[in-house]
Design an enzyme around this catalytic site. Structure first.
Site, PDB file in Angstrom:
ATOM      1  N   LYS A 267       0.845  -1.194   0.000  1.00 29.80           N
ATOM      2  CA  LYS A 267       0.000   0.000   0.000  1.00 29.80           C
ATOM      3  C   LYS A 267       0.879   1.242   0.000  1.00 29.80           C
ATOM      4  O   LYS A 267       2.008   1.214   0.481  1.00 29.80           O
ATOM      5  CB  LYS A 267      -0.924  -0.012   1.214  1.00 29.80           C
TER       6      LYS A 267
ATOM      7  N   HIS B 247      -3.251   1.797   5.073  1.00 31.55           N
ATOM      8  CA  HIS B 247      -2.786   3.090   4.564  1.00 31.55           C
ATOM      9  C   HIS B 247      -2.556   4.064   5.717  1.00 31.55           C
ATOM     10  O   HIS B 247      -1.598   4.834   5.709  1.00 31.55           O
ATOM     11  CB  HIS B 247      -3.804   3.673   3.570  1.00 31.55           C
TER      12      HIS B 247
ATOM     13  N   SER C 119      -7.379   3.653  -1.384  1.00 29.78           N
ATOM     14  CA  SER C 119      -7.400   3.471   0.068  1.00 29.78           C
ATOM     15  C   SER C 119      -8.842   3.563   0.532  1.00 29.78           C
ATOM     16  O   SER C 119      -9.544   4.514   0.184  1.00 29.78           O
ATOM     17  CB  SER C 119      -6.570   4.572   0.739  1.00 29.78           C
ATOM     18  N   GLN C 120      -9.281   2.602   1.331  1.00 25.81           N
ATOM     19  CA  GLN C 120     -10.641   2.672   1.866  1.00 25.81           C
ATOM     20  C   GLN C 120     -10.805   3.853   2.812  1.00 25.81           C
ATOM     21  O   GLN C 120     -11.868   4.440   2.891  1.00 25.81           O
ATOM     22  CB  GLN C 120     -11.010   1.365   2.571  1.00 25.81           C
ATOM     23  N   GLY C 121      -9.749   4.209   3.519  1.00 22.10           N
ATOM     24  CA  GLY C 121      -9.830   5.307   4.479  1.00 22.10           C
ATOM     25  C   GLY C 121      -9.614   6.686   3.890  1.00 22.10           C
ATOM     26  O   GLY C 121     -10.262   7.654   4.288  1.00 22.10           O
TER      27      GLY C 121
END
Length: 135
Positions: free
Chosen positions: A37, A63, A104-106
């Site tokens: 990542k 991340h 990135s999910q966040g």
């Protein structure tokens, strides 16, 4: 010198120091190989100056782990950090190949075209591909 002049002189010195700290921040710091990542980080000095840098480490699960690690480094230099997004990097040094993809999910998806341009400053002899496919 009066207090206002001393304060002004001190603020100029601090600003100059943060500009120098920003100039010393490497544009790219990623793992030497593998799939991992990455995050793009906007590093900001005490004034209006900033630059985007790329950080990616195979030993970080999330991340946010990458961002948190690097944010601490930047804070010690008197700099602020913001993360506009991330993704993944495939790094194959034997083939001189980098692939930038995913999100990135966040933090959301980084601008992979900008990431490619930044990576090319450190890896000018690499083939660097980008894709919006995959996680």
């Amino acid at each position: 010198m009066n207090r206002l002049q001393l304060l002004s002189k001190g603020l100029r010195l601090i600003h100059k120091m943060s500009e120098e700290a920003l100039a010393g921040v490497p544009l790219v710091h990623i793992s030497p190989e593998g799939i991992f990542k990455y995050v793009m980080i906007n590093v900001i000095d005490g004034g209006d100056a900033s630059k985007a840098v790329i950080r990616g480490f195979a030993d970080c699960t999330w991340h946010a782990d990458i961002f948190d690690r690097e944010e601490e480094v930047f804070k010690k230099l008197g700099l602020r950090a913001e993360c506009p997004g991330g993704g993944r990097i495939e790094h194959n040094p034997d083939k001189k190949y980098l692939k930038v993809y995913g999100y990135s999910q966040g933090f959301g998806k980084a601008d992979h075209a900008q990431t490619k341009r930044i990576l090319a400053t450190k890896y000018p002899d690499y083939t660097i591909e980008t894709s919006d496919e995959g996680y």
